[in-house]
Design an enzyme around this catalytic site. Structure first.
Site, PDB file in Angstrom:
ATOM      1  N   CYS A 188       0.490  -1.210  -0.132  1.00 18.86           N
ATOM      2  CA  CYS A 188      -0.048   0.471   0.678  1.00 18.86           C
ATOM      3  C   CYS A 188       0.782   1.296   0.457  1.00 18.86           C
ATOM      4  CB  CYS A 188      -1.041  -0.139   1.428  1.00 18.86           C
ATOM      5  SG  CYS A 188      -2.027  -1.680   1.651  1.00 18.86           S
TER       6      CYS A 188
ATOM      7  N   ARG B 108       1.439   1.631  -6.367  1.00 21.67           N
ATOM      8  CA  ARG B 108       1.262   0.568  -4.649  1.00 21.67           C
ATOM      9  C   ARG B 108       0.224  -0.267  -4.688  1.00 21.67           C
ATOM     10  NH1 ARG B 108       6.986   1.410  -2.103  1.00 21.67           N
ATOM     11  NH2 ARG B 108       5.640   0.272  -0.322  1.00 21.67           N
TER      12      ARG B 108
ATOM     13  N   TRP C 140      -3.562  -1.160  -1.120  1.00 18.68           N
ATOM     14  CA  TRP C 140      -3.379  -3.193  -2.281  1.00 18.68           C
ATOM     15  C   TRP C 140      -3.563  -3.575  -1.361  1.00 18.68           C
ATOM     16  CZ3 TRP C 140      -1.568  -7.283  -2.842  1.00 18.68           C
ATOM     17  CH2 TRP C 140      -1.224  -8.247  -3.955  1.00 18.68           C
TER      18      TRP C 140
ATOM     19  N   ASN D 246       0.628   0.095   6.081  1.00 18.98           N
ATOM     20  CA  ASN D 246       1.389  -0.671   4.750  1.00 18.98           C
ATOM     21  C   ASN D 246       1.731  -1.959   5.465  1.00 18.98           C
ATOM     22  OD1 ASN D 246       2.458  -1.725   2.636  1.00 18.98           O
ATOM     23  ND2 ASN D 246       4.612  -0.445   2.407  1.00 18.98           N
ATOM     24  N   GLY D 247       1.885  -2.749   4.766  1.00 20.98           N
ATOM     25  CA  GLY D 247       2.442  -4.307   5.395  1.00 20.98           C
ATOM     26  C   GLY D 247       1.095  -5.610   5.933  1.00 20.98           C
TER      27      GLY D 247
ATOM     28  N   GLU E 132       6.528 -19.781 -21.414  1.00 19.56           N
ATOM     29  CA  GLU E 132       6.623 -19.136 -20.962  1.00 19.56           C
ATOM     30  C   GLU E 132       7.772 -17.890 -21.605  1.00 19.56           C
ATOM     31  OE1 GLU E 132       5.002 -17.168 -19.233  1.00 19.56           O
ATOM     32  OE2 GLU E 132       6.034 -15.474 -18.109  1.00 19.56           O
TER      33      GLU E 132
ATOM     34  N   LYS F 107       7.077 -14.612 -23.497  1.00 18.85           N
ATOM     35  CA  LYS F 107       7.355 -13.682 -22.800  1.00 18.85           C
ATOM     36  C   LYS F 107       8.367 -12.372 -24.055  1.00 18.85           C
ATOM     37  CE  LYS F 107       6.202 -12.393 -19.938  1.00 18.85           C
ATOM     38  NZ  LYS F 107       4.909 -13.368 -19.572  1.00 18.85           N
TER      39      LYS F 107
ATOM     40  N   GLU G  24       5.137 -11.262 -26.580  1.00 21.60           N
ATOM     41  CA  GLU G  24       4.609 -10.138 -26.873  1.00 21.60           C
ATOM     42  C   GLU G  24       5.286  -8.804 -26.715  1.00 21.60           C
ATOM     43  OE1 GLU G  24       1.991 -10.641 -22.850  1.00 21.60           O
ATOM     44  OE2 GLU G  24       3.772 -11.883 -21.981  1.00 21.60           O
TER      45      GLU G  24
ATOM     46  N   HIS H 177      10.307 -35.145 -33.426  1.00 24.48           N
ATOM     47  CA  HIS H 177       9.198 -35.683 -34.434  1.00 24.48           C
ATOM     48  C   HIS H 177       9.015 -33.823 -35.254  1.00 24.48           C
ATOM     49  CE1 HIS H 177       9.308 -38.442 -31.970  1.00 24.48           C
ATOM     50  NE2 HIS H 177       9.525 -37.888 -30.921  1.00 24.48           N
TER      51      HIS H 177
ATOM     52  N   LYS I 163      -4.160  -5.267 -20.113  1.00 27.41           N
ATOM     53  CA  LYS I 163      -3.112  -6.157 -18.486  1.00 27.41           C
ATOM     54  C   LYS I 163      -3.785  -7.267 -17.892  1.00 27.41           C
ATOM     55  CE  LYS I 163      -0.902  -6.774 -14.808  1.00 27.41           C
ATOM     56  NZ  LYS I 163       0.836  -7.954 -15.848  1.00 27.41           N
TER      57      LYS I 163
HETATM   58  C1  F6R Z   1       1.886 -12.358 -20.513  1.00 28.83           C
HETATM   59  C2  F6R Z   1       0.135 -12.333 -19.476  1.00 28.83           C
HETATM   60  C3  F6R Z   1      -1.240 -12.842 -19.822  1.00 28.83           C
HETATM   61  C4  F6R Z   1      -1.632 -12.858 -18.904  1.00 28.83           C
HETATM   62  C5  F6R Z   1      -3.421 -13.610 -18.811  1.00 28.83           C
HETATM   63  C6  F6R Z   1      -3.698 -13.974 -17.703  1.00 28.83           C
HETATM   64  O1  F6R Z   1       2.781 -11.744 -19.627  1.00 28.83           O
HETATM   65  O2  F6R Z   1       0.493 -11.128 -18.636  1.00 28.83           O
HETATM   66  O3  F6R Z   1      -1.030 -13.549 -20.346  1.00 28.83           O
HETATM   67  O4  F6R Z   1      -0.634 -14.053 -18.278  1.00 28.83           O
HETATM   68  O5  F6R Z   1      -3.776 -13.023 -19.616  1.00 28.83           O
HETATM   69  O6  F6R Z   1      -3.818 -13.517 -16.438  1.00 28.83           O
HETATM   70  P1  F6R Z   1      -4.501 -13.162 -15.392  1.00 28.83           P
HETATM   71  O7  F6R Z   1      -3.078 -14.118 -14.590  1.00 28.83           O
HETATM   72  O8  F6R Z   1      -4.496 -11.927 -14.564  1.00 28.83           O
HETATM   73  O9  F6R Z   1      -5.720 -13.816 -15.698  1.00 28.83           O
END
Ligand code: F6R
Length: 608
Positions: free
Chosen positions: A2, A27, A74, A100-101, A481, A485, A488, A504, A603
């Site tokens: 927070c 935060r 948060w 915060n904590g 993964e 990364k 994307e 294969h 996001k």
């Molecule tokens: C990739 C990424 C996305 C999320 C996906 C699920 O870096 O961030 O692939 O992982 O959209 O999102 P959450 O975890 O919020 O359900």
């Protein structure tokens, strides 16, 4: 995580507090509040949601005064609503407090206060501190706080006001940050420097366990036994723009570097001696023994942590486990029965595909657990129990610290459930717990190393069109993964493949300039992966090896070598992904991409 801020001086406190909170919104931003002292007692205003909601409340119902504290939340204990928002006020209306904590022993303190007749309004851990201060108040806020903090366990940065001493703020910290801004005829406290930068560049960083008394005329610092401390402020060179990212160029890089702390937070209170402690989930051993199968539901990066989760759960619980892309699950006519335990994984807790799949399994009578980062979001509200990852807000679109903390969450769940269903013995639990305890330090060591090979690779391969990532078993999902990364944020096409599958089909792609990243840390499948690399080398492919420190064979084979510290193989995905996050980051920055907001992405994907 927070944000807290405090002000004592001639200005309208609310204006300074809102400016400070705006700088601290990174935060957390699920609710915010302020408390102001103006000689007529403490006045509090709160609002759920972004800071703009609080500003709206203040514009119609303002408070005047020159001493105040503010908080952007948060949530960690209690859903984001107005009652759970800070500041919290004591039962006698005299103490107001922001925190915060996490107060780890708040349950026992709450019980004790309730027995003395204190009525609690919120579900937070913080409220106990307000009441403890009111009970213990001895006429001096500083002495009272110094006594009360001795009763607290956990992490905290606390700032407190009392209406009997309306000219001051008293603050302390343990495990959470707190800075003091020194002005002329005014002084400030905050979680972080950006909150005070508009007013002063003179900063004092409060040491662990120390206390501060802040008035308009000055700042006094004390150790835990109230011995006065001398101090010299430092002049910060931080600019307001760079400040929210704490000097990092992008949130993604900042969040990569936050992983040691995020992992420590995720583990905190969940390992006790040699044991995993999942008591907060209130799981019942007898009912777990009746679980016939486990299904993990998730999307994107969370799906890849779920793939590691499958291997972990099967290893430690011996319960058959399947991992599903949530968007596939719901249209696959899935077989759901009450003998099924479902684990939904999500950073945001709002991903529409995961929510919808969860709704289906709940209708079918399955038991449900979530691994989630955002407290009070939709997924935790739907499930029987949630293991929060406590990574703090993740702002960069590409998930980094959420992923590694989800992996730690799966280790805790798998070993904890494994013990409860008698499939993991004490010695194994001890080994994994010890390894987990070392993870934050090992990740930090890896990040501190400044992995030269990663930067060189990013420079060398930024212009290729395709990348292959291979791994096996626990690190097959790491390959997926790593590839995600890269694609994307750099927009380079990359595939994650199981190493044994190369022959294969995909081996046909390999030629002189085609790079493969081979993830081969020590473990049961290392040797097999080395054979897969030999097959690539025999066809003149370029190989970047990611291996455990001291692996001479890998060193000989590699065109580029990236090394990670030695660890249990079950924990290796946590370490192995770190250089891959950095590789994606440096490749993307070399290409001038918008790292924190890659094209076409969001996001939180709240549409199906
Ligand atoms: C990739 C990424 C996305 C999320 C996906 C699920 O870096 O961030 O692939 O992982 O959209 O999102 P959450 O975890 O919020 O359900």
């Amino acid at each position: 995580m927070c944000g807290i801020v405090g002000y004592v001086g001639p200005r309208e406190a609310t204006e300074v507090l809102i400016e400070g909170l705006r700088r601290l919104e990174y935060r957390g931003y699920d609710s915010a509040g302020v408390a102001v002292m103006n000689g007529t007692g403490v006045q509090v205003r709160k609002a759920v949601g972004r800071l703009s909601a609080l500003e709206k409340v203040l514009s119609s119902n303002g408070i005047h005064g020159g001493v105040g504290i503010g908080h952007t939340r948060w949530a960690t204990h209690g859903v984001p609503n107005e009652v759970n928002s800070h500041p919290h006020v004591s039962y006698d209306g005299k103490v107001s407090i922001i925190h915060n904590g996490i107060i780890e022993n708040y349950r026992e303190l709450k019980r004790e206060l309730a027995e003395q007749g204190v009525k609690f309004k919120s579900d937070t851990d913080t409220e106990v501190v307000a009441h403890l201060l009111a009970k213990a108040f001895d006429g001096g806020l500083l002495t009272t706080l110094s006594k009360v903090v001795k009763r607290l366990r956990g992490a905290y940065a606390l700032a407190v006001c009392h209406s009997d001493q309306p000219d001051r703020i008293v603050a302390t910290r343990m495990g959470s940050p707190l800075v003091i801004g020194i002005g002329e005829g005014e002084n400030f406290i905050a979680s972080d420097v950006p909150a005070v930068l508009k007013y002063t560049r003179q900063i004092v960083f409060l040491e662990e366990g120390c206390l501060a008394q802040v008035t308009r005329d000055g700042v006094e610092l004390f150790d835990a036994d109230l011995k006065p401390l001398s101090f010299t402020p430092t002049t910060t060179s931080l600019t307001l723009d760079a400040a929210e990212k704490e000097g990092y160029e992008h949130f993604m890089l900042k969040e990569i570097h936050e992983q040691p702390h995020a992992l420590a937070e995720t583990i905190r209170g969940r390992i006790d001696g040699d044991h995993v402690d999942l008591s907060e989930l209130e799981l019942d051993a007898e009912s777990l023994k009746g679980v016939k199968r486990i299904a993990i539901l998730a999307c994107g990066t969370s799906l890849y942590s779920g793939m590691v989760g499958k291997y972990l759960l099967e290893r430690f619980t011996r319960i058959p486990t399947e991992t599903w892309s949530a968007s596939e699950f719901r249209y696959a006519d899935p077989v759901i029965d009450p003998g099924m335990l479902v684990i939904a994984v999500s950073q945001s807790g709002e991903t529409a595909d995961t929510l919808e799949a969860l709704r289906i399994v709940k209708e079918g009578g399955a038991r449900t657990i979530a691994i989630c980062n955002v407290m009070g979001s939709s997924i935790p509200r739907m499930v029987d129990a949630t293991l929060y990852t406590r990574a703090g807000p993740e702002i960069g679109v590409a998930s980094t610290k959420a992923y590694t903390t989800q992996l730690a969450g799966f280790v805790l769940l798998a070993v904890g459930i494994g013990r409860m269903v008698d499939k993991t013995d004490e010695a194994t639990e001890k080994t994994i717990v010890e390894g987990l305890r070392q993870m934050p330090g090992q990740v930090k060591a890896l990040l501190d190393e400044d992995i030269v090979a990663v930067k060189r690779c990013a420079k060398r391969y930024k212009d290729v069109f395709n990348f292959m990532y291979i791994g096996r078993h626990f690190n097959y999902p790491t390959a997926m993964e790593g590839a995600l990364k890269l694609k994307e944020i750099s927009y380079i096409h990359a595939e994650g493949y199981a190493g044994g599958e190369m022959k294969h089909g995909p081996l046909a792609l390999v030629e002189g300039t085609f790079p493969t990243i081979a993830i081969a840390p020590a473990g049961r499948t290392r040797e097999k992966l080395i054979s897969n690399v030999q097959e690539i080398k025999a066809r003149k492919g370029v190989v970047v090896m990611l291996s455990t420190h001291g692996d001479e064979e890998a060193r000989e084979l590699a065109d580029y070598l990236i090394e990670i510290p030695a660890c249990e193989e079950e924990l290796s995905p946590i370490l192995a992904v770190i250089p891959l996050q950095l590789l994606a980051y440096y490749t993307a920055t070399q290409l001038g991409r918008d790292v924190d907001k890659p094209r076409n992405l969001a996001k939180s994907v709240t549409v199906e």
